[in-house]
Design a protein around this motif. Structure first.
Motif, PDB file in Angstrom:
ATOM      1  N   ASN A 122       0.858  -1.187   0.000  1.00 42.03           N
ATOM      2  CA  ASN A 122       0.000   0.000   0.000  1.00 42.03           C
ATOM      3  C   ASN A 122       0.893   1.235   0.000  1.00 42.03           C
ATOM      4  O   ASN A 122       1.970   1.238   0.608  1.00 42.03           O
ATOM      5  CB  ASN A 122      -0.863   0.047   1.268  1.00 42.03           C
ATOM      6  N   TYR A 123       0.392   2.283  -0.644  1.00 46.01           N
ATOM      7  CA  TYR A 123       1.155   3.534  -0.693  1.00 46.01           C
ATOM      8  C   TYR A 123       0.330   4.661  -0.091  1.00 46.01           C
ATOM      9  O   TYR A 123      -0.879   4.746  -0.321  1.00 46.01           O
ATOM     10  CB  TYR A 123       1.492   3.893  -2.149  1.00 46.01           C
ATOM     11  N   HIS A 124       0.995   5.510   0.653  1.00 48.33           N
ATOM     12  CA  HIS A 124       0.345   6.654   1.278  1.00 48.33           C
ATOM     13  C   HIS A 124       1.094   7.907   0.825  1.00 48.33           C
ATOM     14  O   HIS A 124       2.288   8.040   1.096  1.00 48.33           O
ATOM     15  CB  HIS A 124       0.412   6.486   2.806  1.00 48.33           C
ATOM     16  N   LEU A 125       0.391   8.787   0.124  1.00 43.67           N
ATOM     17  CA  LEU A 125       0.977  10.051  -0.359  1.00 43.67           C
ATOM     18  C   LEU A 125       0.276  11.208   0.337  1.00 43.67           C
ATOM     19  O   LEU A 125      -0.906  11.113   0.687  1.00 43.67           O
ATOM     20  CB  LEU A 125       0.791  10.163  -1.877  1.00 43.67           C
ATOM     21  N   PRO A 126       0.997  12.320   0.551  1.00 41.25           N
ATOM     22  CA  PRO A 126       0.442  13.371   1.404  1.00 41.25           C
ATOM     23  C   PRO A 126      -0.638  14.255   0.756  1.00 41.25           C
ATOM     24  O   PRO A 126      -1.257  15.040   1.455  1.00 41.25           O
ATOM     25  CB  PRO A 126       1.669  14.211   1.752  1.00 41.25           C
ATOM     26  N   GLY A 127      -0.855  14.133  -0.548  1.00 42.99           N
ATOM     27  CA  GLY A 127      -1.868  14.987  -1.172  1.00 42.99           C
ATOM     28  C   GLY A 127      -1.359  16.412  -1.364  1.00 42.99           C
ATOM     29  O   GLY A 127      -0.178  16.718  -1.131  1.00 42.99           O
ATOM     30  N   ALA A 128      -2.278  17.310  -1.759  1.00 44.70           N
ATOM     31  CA  ALA A 128      -1.886  18.664  -2.174  1.00 44.70           C
ATOM     32  C   ALA A 128      -1.250  19.478  -1.045  1.00 44.70           C
ATOM     33  O   ALA A 128      -0.408  20.339  -1.292  1.00 44.70           O
ATOM     34  CB  ALA A 128      -3.109  19.391  -2.724  1.00 44.70           C
TER      35      ALA A 128
ATOM     36  N   ASP B  69      -6.824  15.142   2.176  1.00 45.26           N
ATOM     37  CA  ASP B  69      -6.474  15.063   0.754  1.00 45.26           C
ATOM     38  C   ASP B  69      -5.437  13.981   0.479  1.00 45.26           C
ATOM     39  O   ASP B  69      -4.868  13.925  -0.601  1.00 45.26           O
ATOM     40  CB  ASP B  69      -5.934  16.420   0.273  1.00 45.26           C
ATOM     41  N   ASP B  70      -5.168  13.134   1.482  1.00 48.59           N
ATOM     42  CA  ASP B  70      -4.143  12.107   1.283  1.00 48.59           C
ATOM     43  C   ASP B  70      -4.579  11.106   0.210  1.00 48.59           C
ATOM     44  O   ASP B  70      -5.769  10.872   0.005  1.00 48.59           O
ATOM     45  CB  ASP B  70      -3.866  11.356   2.599  1.00 48.59           C
ATOM     46  N   ILE B  71      -3.570  10.545  -0.430  1.00 49.75           N
ATOM     47  CA  ILE B  71      -3.839   9.577  -1.493  1.00 49.75           C
ATOM     48  C   ILE B  71      -3.331   8.219  -1.028  1.00 49.75           C
ATOM     49  O   ILE B  71      -2.199   8.097  -0.551  1.00 49.75           O
ATOM     50  CB  ILE B  71      -3.130  10.014  -2.794  1.00 49.75           C
ATOM     51  N   VAL B  72      -4.201   7.229  -1.137  1.00 53.58           N
ATOM     52  CA  VAL B  72      -3.819   5.869  -0.769  1.00 53.58           C
ATOM     53  C   VAL B  72      -4.050   4.979  -1.978  1.00 53.58           C
ATOM     54  O   VAL B  72      -5.126   5.010  -2.577  1.00 53.58           O
ATOM     55  CB  VAL B  72      -4.661   5.360   0.428  1.00 53.58           C
TER      56      VAL B  72
ATOM     57  N   LYS C   3      -3.873  13.995  -9.954  1.00 52.31           N
ATOM     58  CA  LYS C   3      -5.197  14.612 -10.020  1.00 52.31           C
ATOM     59  C   LYS C   3      -6.278  13.528 -10.039  1.00 52.31           C
ATOM     60  O   LYS C   3      -7.270  13.613  -9.313  1.00 52.31           O
ATOM     61  CB  LYS C   3      -5.265  15.458 -11.303  1.00 52.31           C
ATOM     62  N   GLU C   4      -6.014  12.499 -10.825  1.00 53.41           N
ATOM     63  CA  GLU C   4      -6.979  11.404 -10.937  1.00 53.41           C
ATOM     64  C   GLU C   4      -7.150  10.711  -9.580  1.00 53.41           C
ATOM     65  O   GLU C   4      -8.267  10.442  -9.142  1.00 53.41           O
ATOM     66  CB  GLU C   4      -6.448  10.422 -11.991  1.00 53.41           C
ATOM     67  N   ARG C   5      -6.025  10.453  -8.893  1.00 55.27           N
ATOM     68  CA  ARG C   5      -6.106   9.798  -7.595  1.00 55.27           C
ATOM     69  C   ARG C   5      -6.818  10.692  -6.581  1.00 55.27           C
ATOM     70  O   ARG C   5      -7.567  10.214  -5.727  1.00 55.27           O
ATOM     71  CB  ARG C   5      -4.715   9.453  -7.051  1.00 55.27           C
ATOM     72  N   ALA C   6      -6.549  12.007  -6.654  1.00 56.31           N
ATOM     73  CA  ALA C   6      -7.176  12.931  -5.712  1.00 56.31           C
ATOM     74  C   ALA C   6      -8.687  12.932  -5.916  1.00 56.31           C
ATOM     75  O   ALA C   6      -9.465  12.947  -4.958  1.00 56.31           O
ATOM     76  CB  ALA C   6      -6.599  14.326  -5.887  1.00 56.31           C
TER      77      ALA C   6
ATOM     78  N   SER D  91       9.367  17.063   4.235  1.00 46.33           N
ATOM     79  CA  SER D  91       8.002  17.399   3.846  1.00 46.33           C
ATOM     80  C   SER D  91       8.002  17.896   2.408  1.00 46.33           C
ATOM     81  O   SER D  91       8.195  19.067   2.142  1.00 46.33           O
ATOM     82  CB  SER D  91       7.451  18.470   4.785  1.00 46.33           C
ATOM     83  N   PRO D  92       7.886  16.953   1.506  1.00 45.39           N
ATOM     84  CA  PRO D  92       7.995  17.320   0.099  1.00 45.39           C
ATOM     85  C   PRO D  92       6.728  18.007  -0.395  1.00 45.39           C
ATOM     86  O   PRO D  92       5.657  17.782   0.141  1.00 45.39           O
ATOM     87  CB  PRO D  92       8.145  15.969  -0.574  1.00 45.39           C
ATOM     88  N   SER D  93       6.901  18.828  -1.372  1.00 44.17           N
ATOM     89  CA  SER D  93       5.718  19.348  -2.033  1.00 44.17           C
ATOM     90  C   SER D  93       5.410  18.421  -3.195  1.00 44.17           C
ATOM     91  O   SER D  93       6.316  18.107  -3.967  1.00 44.17           O
ATOM     92  CB  SER D  93       5.990  20.773  -2.515  1.00 44.17           C
ATOM     93  N   PRO D  94       4.210  17.908  -3.263  1.00 45.75           N
ATOM     94  CA  PRO D  94       3.927  16.926  -4.300  1.00 45.75           C
ATOM     95  C   PRO D  94       3.847  17.546  -5.697  1.00 45.75           C
ATOM     96  O   PRO D  94       3.801  16.824  -6.667  1.00 45.75           O
ATOM     97  CB  PRO D  94       2.584  16.348  -3.873  1.00 45.75           C
ATOM     98  N   SER D  95       3.829  18.845  -5.785  1.00 42.27           N
ATOM     99  CA  SER D  95       3.709  19.424  -7.114  1.00 42.27           C
ATOM    100  C   SER D  95       5.113  19.748  -7.646  1.00 42.27           C
ATOM    101  O   SER D  95       5.764  20.646  -7.186  1.00 42.27           O
ATOM    102  CB  SER D  95       2.872  20.691  -7.046  1.00 42.27           C
ATOM    103  N   GLY D  96       5.503  18.914  -8.597  1.00 36.66           N
ATOM    104  CA  GLY D  96       6.744  18.998  -9.344  1.00 36.66           C
ATOM    105  C   GLY D  96       7.850  19.685  -8.627  1.00 36.66           C
ATOM    106  O   GLY D  96       8.716  20.304  -9.064  1.00 36.66           O
TER     107      GLY D  96
END
Ligand SMILES: [Cu+2]
Length: 283
Positions: free
Chosen positions: A120-126, A155-158, A245-248, A278-283
């Motif tokens: 499973n993957y957990h991403l922090p979202g926007a 807004d997290d993405i799993v 965007k699709e996952r969000a 604490s990365p910013s997920p936007s590029g």
């Protein structure tokens, strides 16, 4: 691919797709050629000894043994080459992998939570913040137990099975497990790390080629171990943003479902890590 690397290909190593992988490939190449030379050398020596000291030629044992210093020199050379390999190449490469993590701002941080038999993957979202996770909230619809009352988790993405990352950006994967010890292995990225319940183990790599790569569990973790596979998709930055965007959007839809507690869950607590990176997920 140079001719030396043929031995890696012959042994089933897929082409490297990460920035550090060529260093690992060089060590593997050298070790395998060195072992091949030792194998041929020792085998030839063994056959020579069988012939040279056969009973008809040497009926009585010579208890003094070898008098020539050549064997000592040979053995010392082998030890020296192995020491150079270990101290000069293998340990420095390993030290770079475990000590020189990219700065959190630069890297994409993802939590990888293994379970029998998937990743499973957990991403922090926007917002760039990971929501709190609580083992008591784990359910089929909330496999990581993300706390719905934590605004950072909204807004997290799993995802399960498939992870997308952008090309040419370092990825830090923080590994943990819900049940037994697994091993998160991406052969094309030349990276692997154990996923251990109760531990957070970071690994990092920088993908340099877009494409779809296999993720496998490299630790015998139960009856379904053979099927514990996943996919890593390395996207262009544009494709990665489209995937996020699709996952969000999917996550937004899923929030309508009320999360339910799973009283039978016995997994150890996977604490959310300290926000060191604490990365910013936007590029
Ligand atoms: Cu496993």
């Amino acid at each position: 691919m140079n001719s030396l690397a043929l031995i890696n290909e012959f042994l089933g190593q897929p082409p490297n797709a990460s920035s550090h992988g060529y260093q690992i490939d060089h060590i593997l190449e050298f070790c395998h050629w060195f072992m091949a030379a030792l194998f041929v050398g020792w085998s030839a020596f063994f056959i020579y000894v069988l012939f040279r000291f056969r009973k008809s030629r040497q009926p009585a044992a010579d208890h003094a043994g070898v008098r020539s210093p050549i064997s000592t020199h040979l053995e010392f050379s082998v030890v020296l080459i192995e020491a150079v390999l270990l101290l000069g190449f293998a340990i420095p490469l390993w030290a770079r992998r475990v000590n020189q993590f990219p700065p959190g701002r630069e890297a994409l941080l993802v939590h990888v939570v293994a379970q029998q038999f998937s990743f499973n993957y957990h991403l922090p979202g926007a917002d760039g913040q990971f929501g709190r996770r609580d083992v008591n909230l784990v359910s089929n619809s909330n496999p990581l137990g993300i706390d719905p009352s934590d605004p950072a988790g909204k807004d997290d993405i799993v995802t399960t099975g498939e992870l997308h990352v952008p090309v040419d950006r370092p990825v830090i994967a923080e590994l943990s497990s819900k049940d037994v010890i697994h091993d998160y292995f991406i052969p094309d990225m030349r990276i692997a790390g154990d996923s251990i319940p109760g531990s957070l183990i970071p690994i990092w790599f920088t993908p340099v080629k877009t494409g779809t790569y296999e993720v496998i569990c490299a630790q015998l973790c139960g009856l379904g171990h053979y099927g514990m596979k996943g996919t890593l998709v390395v996207d262009t930055p544009q494709d990665y943003q489209a995937w996020l965007k699709e996952r969000a959007e999917l996550a937004g839809g899923a929030q309508a479902l009320a999360p339910s507690a799973s009283p039978g869950a016995q997994q150890p607590q996977n604490k959310p890590p300290a926000p060191a990176a604490s990365p910013s997920p936007s590029g």
